[in-house]
Scaffold this active site. Structure first.
Site, PDB file in Angstrom:
ATOM      1  N   CYS A  48      -1.590  38.196   5.110  1.00 51.59           N
ATOM      2  CA  CYS A  48      -0.351  38.854   5.535  1.00 51.59           C
ATOM      3  C   CYS A  48       0.826  37.887   5.508  1.00 51.59           C
ATOM      4  N   CYS A  53       1.995  41.008   3.386  1.00 48.72           N
ATOM      5  CA  CYS A  53       3.060  41.776   4.044  1.00 48.72           C
ATOM      6  C   CYS A  53       4.402  41.038   4.129  1.00 48.72           C
ATOM      7  N   LYS A  56       6.088  40.005   0.762  1.00 42.80           N
ATOM      8  CA  LYS A  56       6.315  41.281   0.063  1.00 42.80           C
ATOM      9  C   LYS A  56       7.507  42.032   0.660  1.00 42.80           C
ATOM     10  N   LYS A  57       7.534  42.126   2.006  1.00 43.51           N
ATOM     11  CA  LYS A  57       8.616  42.892   2.652  1.00 43.51           C
ATOM     12  C   LYS A  57       9.962  42.185   2.445  1.00 43.51           C
ATOM     13  N   GLY A 121     -16.249  27.770   6.458  1.00 44.06           N
ATOM     14  CA  GLY A 121     -17.376  28.019   7.370  1.00 44.06           C
ATOM     15  C   GLY A 121     -18.505  28.745   6.660  1.00 44.06           C
ATOM     16  N   ALA A 187      -2.315  50.789  -9.799  1.00 39.21           N
ATOM     17  CA  ALA A 187      -1.408  51.881  -9.414  1.00 39.21           C
ATOM     18  C   ALA A 187      -1.505  52.204  -7.937  1.00 39.21           C
ATOM     19  N   SER A 188      -1.922  51.191  -7.150  1.00 41.83           N
ATOM     20  CA  SER A 188      -2.013  51.455  -5.720  1.00 41.83           C
ATOM     21  C   SER A 188      -0.910  50.697  -4.976  1.00 41.83           C
ATOM     22  N   TYR A 189      -1.103  50.505  -3.651  1.00 37.83           N
ATOM     23  CA  TYR A 189      -0.089  49.844  -2.821  1.00 37.83           C
ATOM     24  C   TYR A 189       0.548  48.636  -3.536  1.00 37.83           C
ATOM     25  N   LEU A 192       2.418  49.219  -7.014  1.00 37.71           N
ATOM     26  CA  LEU A 192       3.675  49.975  -6.937  1.00 37.71           C
ATOM     27  C   LEU A 192       4.737  49.218  -6.145  1.00 37.71           C
ATOM     28  N   GLU A 193       4.309  48.537  -5.087  1.00 41.42           N
ATOM     29  CA  GLU A 193       5.301  47.760  -4.320  1.00 41.42           C
ATOM     30  C   GLU A 193       5.882  46.642  -5.187  1.00 41.42           C
ATOM     31  N   HIS A 461      21.483  62.712  15.637  1.00 39.94           N
ATOM     32  CA  HIS A 461      22.319  63.022  14.485  1.00 39.94           C
ATOM     33  C   HIS A 461      23.323  61.918  14.251  1.00 39.94           C
ATOM     34  N   GLU A 466      15.831  62.963  12.047  1.00 42.33           N
ATOM     35  CA  GLU A 466      16.083  64.271  12.681  1.00 42.33           C
ATOM     36  C   GLU A 466      15.603  65.408  11.780  1.00 42.33           C
TER      37      GLU A 466
HETATM   38  P1  FAD Z   1      -6.901  37.629   5.911  1.00 40.43           P
HETATM   39  O1  FAD Z   1      -5.517  37.756   6.420  1.00 40.43           O
HETATM   40  O2  FAD Z   1      -7.130  37.771   4.479  1.00 40.43           O
HETATM   41  O3  FAD Z   1      -7.451  36.225   6.450  1.00 40.43           O
HETATM   42  C1  FAD Z   1      -8.691  35.677   6.088  1.00 40.43           C
HETATM   43  C2  FAD Z   1      -8.590  34.155   6.119  1.00 40.43           C
HETATM   44  O4  FAD Z   1      -9.900  33.592   6.075  1.00 40.43           O
HETATM   45  C3  FAD Z   1      -7.856  33.592   4.915  1.00 40.43           C
HETATM   46  O5  FAD Z   1      -6.920  32.619   5.325  1.00 40.43           O
HETATM   47  C4  FAD Z   1      -8.951  32.948   4.088  1.00 40.43           C
HETATM   48  O6  FAD Z   1      -8.489  31.880   3.295  1.00 40.43           O
HETATM   49  C5  FAD Z   1      -9.906  32.493   5.169  1.00 40.43           C
HETATM   50  N1  FAD Z   1     -11.299  32.295   4.734  1.00 40.43           N
HETATM   51  C6  FAD Z   1     -12.000  33.036   3.846  1.00 40.43           C
HETATM   52  N2  FAD Z   1     -13.275  32.587   3.768  1.00 40.43           N
HETATM   53  C7  FAD Z   1     -13.360  31.545   4.636  1.00 40.43           C
HETATM   54  C8  FAD Z   1     -14.429  30.686   5.035  1.00 40.43           C
HETATM   55  N3  FAD Z   1     -15.670  30.829   4.552  1.00 40.43           N
HETATM   56  N4  FAD Z   1     -14.164  29.709   5.926  1.00 40.43           N
HETATM   57  C9  FAD Z   1     -12.917  29.551   6.448  1.00 40.43           C
HETATM   58  N5  FAD Z   1     -11.885  30.352   6.125  1.00 40.43           N
HETATM   59  C10 FAD Z   1     -12.101  31.341   5.239  1.00 40.43           C
HETATM   60  N6  FAD Z   1      -0.925  45.165   5.433  1.00 40.43           N
HETATM   61  C11 FAD Z   1      -0.018  45.790   6.213  1.00 40.43           C
HETATM   62  O7  FAD Z   1      -0.357  46.220   7.322  1.00 40.43           O
HETATM   63  N7  FAD Z   1       1.283  45.952   5.794  1.00 40.43           N
HETATM   64  C12 FAD Z   1       1.725  45.492   4.617  1.00 40.43           C
HETATM   65  O8  FAD Z   1       2.900  45.648   4.275  1.00 40.43           O
HETATM   66  C13 FAD Z   1       0.798  44.819   3.776  1.00 40.43           C
HETATM   67  N8  FAD Z   1       1.197  44.325   2.599  1.00 40.43           N
HETATM   68  C14 FAD Z   1       0.307  43.645   1.827  1.00 40.43           C
HETATM   69  C15 FAD Z   1       0.752  43.135   0.609  1.00 40.43           C
HETATM   70  C16 FAD Z   1      -0.120  42.448  -0.198  1.00 40.43           C
HETATM   71  C17 FAD Z   1       0.372  41.898  -1.496  1.00 40.43           C
HETATM   72  C18 FAD Z   1      -1.474  42.248   0.220  1.00 40.43           C
HETATM   73  C19 FAD Z   1      -2.428  41.467  -0.628  1.00 40.43           C
HETATM   74  C20 FAD Z   1      -1.929  42.756   1.419  1.00 40.43           C
HETATM   75  C21 FAD Z   1      -1.040  43.470   2.235  1.00 40.43           C
HETATM   76  N9  FAD Z   1      -1.440  44.011   3.452  1.00 40.43           N
HETATM   77  C22 FAD Z   1      -0.541  44.682   4.230  1.00 40.43           C
HETATM   78  C23 FAD Z   1      -2.834  43.885   3.920  1.00 40.43           C
HETATM   79  C24 FAD Z   1      -2.975  42.740   4.966  1.00 40.43           C
HETATM   80  O9  FAD Z   1      -2.431  41.552   4.451  1.00 40.43           O
HETATM   81  C25 FAD Z   1      -4.448  42.545   5.302  1.00 40.43           C
HETATM   82  O10 FAD Z   1      -4.975  43.779   5.745  1.00 40.43           O
HETATM   83  C26 FAD Z   1      -4.641  41.505   6.422  1.00 40.43           C
HETATM   84  O11 FAD Z   1      -4.096  40.261   6.074  1.00 40.43           O
HETATM   85  C27 FAD Z   1      -6.133  41.350   6.711  1.00 40.43           C
HETATM   86  O12 FAD Z   1      -6.336  40.371   7.692  1.00 40.43           O
HETATM   87  P2  FAD Z   1      -7.747  39.662   7.853  1.00 40.43           P
HETATM   88  O13 FAD Z   1      -7.659  38.874   9.114  1.00 40.43           O
HETATM   89  O14 FAD Z   1      -8.831  40.645   7.707  1.00 40.43           O
HETATM   90  O15 FAD Z   1      -7.892  38.692   6.599  1.00 40.43           O
HETATM   91  P1  NDP Z   2      -6.581  49.330  -4.264  1.00 45.03           P
HETATM   92  O1  NDP Z   2      -8.037  49.054  -4.267  1.00 45.03           O
HETATM   93  O2  NDP Z   2      -6.018  50.235  -3.247  1.00 45.03           O
HETATM   94  O3  NDP Z   2      -6.145  49.894  -5.720  1.00 45.03           O
HETATM   95  C1  NDP Z   2      -6.563  49.336  -6.918  1.00 45.03           C
HETATM   96  C2  NDP Z   2      -5.755  49.925  -8.061  1.00 45.03           C
HETATM   97  O4  NDP Z   2      -6.114  49.279  -9.270  1.00 45.03           O
HETATM   98  C3  NDP Z   2      -6.005  51.411  -8.277  1.00 45.03           C
HETATM   99  O5  NDP Z   2      -4.825  52.007  -8.715  1.00 45.03           O
HETATM  100  C4  NDP Z   2      -7.068  51.398  -9.394  1.00 45.03           C
HETATM  101  O6  NDP Z   2      -7.040  52.554 -10.192  1.00 45.03           O
HETATM  102  C5  NDP Z   2      -6.604  50.218 -10.217  1.00 45.03           C
HETATM  103  N1  NDP Z   2      -7.682  49.588 -10.981  1.00 45.03           N
HETATM  104  C6  NDP Z   2      -8.872  49.161 -10.512  1.00 45.03           C
HETATM  105  N2  NDP Z   2      -9.569  48.572 -11.511  1.00 45.03           N
HETATM  106  C7  NDP Z   2      -8.810  48.638 -12.625  1.00 45.03           C
HETATM  107  C8  NDP Z   2      -8.981  48.182 -13.965  1.00 45.03           C
HETATM  108  N3  NDP Z   2     -10.094  47.558 -14.341  1.00 45.03           N
HETATM  109  N4  NDP Z   2      -7.999  48.406 -14.850  1.00 45.03           N
HETATM  110  C9  NDP Z   2      -6.871  49.051 -14.471  1.00 45.03           C
HETATM  111  N5  NDP Z   2      -6.635  49.499 -13.213  1.00 45.03           N
HETATM  112  C10 NDP Z   2      -7.597  49.283 -12.292  1.00 45.03           C
HETATM  113  O7  NDP Z   2      -5.941  47.896  -4.189  1.00 45.03           O
HETATM  114  P2  NDP Z   2      -4.576  47.213  -3.850  1.00 45.03           P
HETATM  115  O8  NDP Z   2      -4.842  45.883  -4.429  1.00 45.03           O
HETATM  116  O9  NDP Z   2      -3.352  47.922  -4.295  1.00 45.03           O
HETATM  117  O10 NDP Z   2      -4.510  47.155  -2.254  1.00 45.03           O
HETATM  118  C11 NDP Z   2      -5.560  46.603  -1.454  1.00 45.03           C
HETATM  119  C12 NDP Z   2      -5.343  46.936  -0.007  1.00 45.03           C
HETATM  120  O11 NDP Z   2      -4.322  46.098   0.537  1.00 45.03           O
HETATM  121  C13 NDP Z   2      -4.862  48.373   0.242  1.00 45.03           C
HETATM  122  O12 NDP Z   2      -5.940  49.238   0.406  1.00 45.03           O
HETATM  123  C14 NDP Z   2      -4.037  48.243   1.494  1.00 45.03           C
HETATM  124  O13 NDP Z   2      -4.791  48.576   2.628  1.00 45.03           O
HETATM  125  C15 NDP Z   2      -3.615  46.793   1.547  1.00 45.03           C
HETATM  126  N6  NDP Z   2      -2.157  46.757   1.304  1.00 45.03           N
HETATM  127  C16 NDP Z   2      -1.314  47.337   2.210  1.00 45.03           C
HETATM  128  C17 NDP Z   2       0.036  47.412   1.973  1.00 45.03           C
HETATM  129  C18 NDP Z   2       0.944  48.082   2.951  1.00 45.03           C
HETATM  130  O14 NDP Z   2       0.537  48.341   4.063  1.00 45.03           O
HETATM  131  N7  NDP Z   2       2.194  48.397   2.591  1.00 45.03           N
HETATM  132  C19 NDP Z   2       0.624  46.837   0.763  1.00 45.03           C
HETATM  133  C20 NDP Z   2      -0.335  46.249  -0.120  1.00 45.03           C
HETATM  134  C21 NDP Z   2      -1.674  46.225   0.162  1.00 45.03           C
HETATM  135  P3  NDP Z   2      -7.991  53.839  -9.934  1.00 45.03           P
HETATM  136  O15 NDP Z   2      -7.260  54.715  -8.958  1.00 45.03           O
HETATM  137  O16 NDP Z   2      -8.102  54.425 -11.298  1.00 45.03           O
HETATM  138  O17 NDP Z   2      -9.290  53.333  -9.396  1.00 45.03           O
END
Ligand code: FAD
Ligand code: NDP
Length: 486
Positions: A48, A53, A56-57, A121, A187-189, A192-193, A461, A466
């Site tokens: 995050c 997050c 990205k934001k 770990g 084509a997911s989060y 598109l973001e 308003h 609203e």
């Molecule tokens: P993480 O935050 O991934 O933390 C896991 C940590 O563990 C990492 O630092 C990793 O390096 C470490 N680690 C892994 N293996 C080991 C090990 N064996 N030993 C020690 N350390 C290790 N969510 C939202 O709510 N809003 C958003 O706008 C949003 N935008 C996103 C945009 C992008 C591009 C992405 C990729 C994700 C986004 N998310 C968003 C999702 C959000 O970031 C995750 O859901 C959240 O960070 C998950 O937290 P976590 O604690 O599960 O894992």
């Molecule tokens: P997703 O798993 O949600 O989506 C993967 C996308 O990639 C789908 O559109 C899928 O298509 C496509 N895809 C998968 N494999 C292939 C391939 N081989 N070739 C072409 N296209 C492919 O993953 P994201 O990485 O977008 O997001 C992961 C998670 O992170 C989300 O579920 C969300 O919870 C979190 N996140 C949250 C955000 C927020 O809160 N604003 C922002 C960003 C991430 P198909 O539909 O055909 O399978």
């Protein structure tokens, strides 16, 4: 000897570790970042803060500001026509902010008496964690309880050139050079973001869609997002998949892709961003060998043992956040689950994490916020005849004087049970600040608000929010849902 060892210092792990320490436990949190496939590294705080997050934001905001500058001339501002954007200066500021958050996390851990160990770990047995730091130095930690909070990392498609030449969201926010003409695959989060803000910053951006937009989300809303993005300059390649990436002598990438008829095409890009999903990083933790049950495909930890969503198949081992099977991958979900787990383990509390009705927002150029069921899921669960769906196309006042603004996709949909008490099952909003609006309404929805409860609320308003409390046209009526005037 520890009471509690948390593996993973991201959103969930840090929240859980701090809560447990506040409750008097001796706690260690391990966090180690393996560099991305392109060699990008970052600090404490997880996805995050560093590659999710937060950056990205901020970059989404940079793109929105660019659009607002265009609007400003309608509000009397004299805007020079040669305004430019500097990727380098934006990224410098974003990265400095992220570094300040990394530092803030370290300070908080110290203040809250949590030992931070910058090491990987691995489980030796159900009470022993081996840590290996960047220099290869090992330690063994004995502990009563273990939390797995290792999150996930981007996946790459198995095609020639993807590993060498494509970047992922782990790299994009840390790029020192502007990305230029970009192909976003997915084509997911994330796709598109990123596709949205890159277009907004002026880059020639193409999103390659394998099947549908935003699988799992309400498809009417997803298609409105696609239309808005297309109208605002993002190119879409529908029903296509990349098959090969090659580097050319000019430094560009030649991408070969195939369409639904298996015809092959080719185009050149400066950057190829893969956003095709994320893999749980349980591989390094040795979970299966000590008997922690993982989902065979996703390799995520299966929870739900002994009636506890976060408890794994081994009694004293828990999982939270993105690594927990079949739960939303969102920061606030990881944080709340982590805090509640610590409260249940160390403070005799009983409150379980509620994974239902979790609100979320997709920060595309037109934001999409939602809570509850999509129309498809509501129809599947309740039957179309048992639903009343209210909707409206509305025009945000802030855009009313701006003739170039495309507001045709500003849309609201409220899905209710048809029978009294007309409980709200889902609320979907496309428009400015959708996340802010839906966060407020989600409190009401998760507390069982009815349609009457919504429309008996007096609006504020003039706002976009609203329009939700004014919803009165049902889809069933077939009447025009366009909002006109005050
Ligand atoms: P993480 O935050 O991934 O933390 C896991 C940590 O563990 C990492 O630092 C990793 O390096 C470490 N680690 C892994 N293996 C080991 C090990 N064996 N030993 C020690 N350390 C290790 N969510 C939202 O709510 N809003 C958003 O706008 C949003 N935008 C996103 C945009 C992008 C591009 C992405 C990729 C994700 C986004 N998310 C968003 C999702 C959000 O970031 C995750 O859901 C959240 O960070 C998950 O937290 P976590 O604690 O599960 O894992
Ligand atoms: P997703 O798993 O949600 O989506 C993967 C996308 O990639 C789908 O559109 C899928 O298509 C496509 N895809 C998968 N494999 C292939 C391939 N081989 N070739 C072409 N296209 C492919 O993953 P994201 O990485 O977008 O997001 C992961 C998670 O992170 C989300 O579920 C969300 O919870 C979190 N996140 C949250 C955000 C927020 O809160 N604003 C922002 C960003 C991430 P198909 O539909 O055909 O399978």
């Amino acid at each position: 000897m520890y009471d509690f060892v948390v593996i993973g210092g991201g959103s969930g792990g840090l929240a859980c570790a701090k809560e447990a320490s506040q409750l008097g436990q001796k706690v260690a949190v391990l966090d180690f970042v393996k560099p991305s496939t392109q060699g990008t590294k970052w600090g404490l705080g997880g996805t995050c803060v560093n590659v999710g997050c937060i950056p990205k934001k901020l970059i989404h905001q940079a793109a929105l500001l660019g659009h607002s500058i265009q609007d400003a001339k309608y509000y009397g501002w004299n805007i020079p026509s040669d305004i430019t954007h500097s990727w380098e200066s934006m990224c410098d500021n974003v990265q400095n902010y992220v570094r300040s958050l990394n530092w803030g996390h370290r300070v908080q851990l110290k203040d809250k008496n949590v030992e931070y160990i910058n090491a990987v770990g691995t489980l030796v047995d159900k009470h022993t964690v081996k840590t290996v730091d960047g220099k290869g130095k090992e330690r063994l930690l004995s502990t009563d309880n273990i939390v797995i909070a290792v999150g996930g990392r981007p996946r790459l498609p198995d095609i020639p050139g993807a590993l060498q030449y494509s970047i992922t969201s782990d790299d994009l926010f840390w790029m020192t050079k502007p990305p230029g003409k970009t192909l976003v695959v997915g084509a997911s989060y994330i796709a598109l973001e990123c596709g949205g803000f890159l277009t907004g910053l002026g880059f020639d951006t193409t999103v390659m869609v394998r099947s549908i937009l935003l699988r799992g989300f309400d498809q009417q809303m997803a298609n409105h997002i696609g239309d808005y993005m297309s109208n605002n300059g993002t190119k879409f390649l529908r029903e296509c998949i990349p098959t090969e990436i090659k580097k050319t002598s000019t430094g560009q990438y030649s991408v070969t892709y195939s369409d639904k008829n298996k015809n092959t095409h080719n185009d050149m890009f400066d950057t190829v961003l893969m956003a095709v999903g994320r893999n749980a990083v349980t591989g390094s933790v040795n979970l299966e060998n000590i008997g922690v049950e993982l989902d065979t495909t996703s390799k995520k930890v299966i929870g739900g043992y002994k009636n506890n969503s976060e408890r794994s198949s081994i009694d004293n081992i828990y999982a939270i956040g993105d690594v927990l099977y079949n739960k939303p991958e969102l920061t606030p979900v990881a944080i709340k689950a982590g805090k509640l787990l610590a409260q249940r383990l160390f403070n005799n509390q009983t409150q379980a994490m509620d994974y239902q009705n979790v609100p979320t927002t997709v920060f595309t150029p037109i934001e999409y916020g939602c809570v509850g069921l999509s129309e498809e899921s509501a129809v599947e669960k309740f039957g179309e005849e048992n639903l009343e769906i209210y909707h409206a196309f509305y025009k945000p006042l802030e855009y009313a004087m701006v003739t170039e603004r495309d507001v045709s996709q500003c849309y609201i949909k409220l899905i209710c049970e048809r029978q009294s008490p007309h409980t709200v099952l889902g609320l979907h909003l496309l428009g400015p600040n959708a996340g802010e609006v839906i966060q407020g309404f989600s409190v009401a929805v998760r507390n069982g608000i009815s349609y009457e409860g919504i429309i008996n609320t007096v609006g504020i308003h003039p706002t976009c929010a609203e329009e939700i409390v004014k919803l009165n046209i049902s889809k069933r009526s077939g009447l025009d849902p366009t909002v006109t005037g005050c």
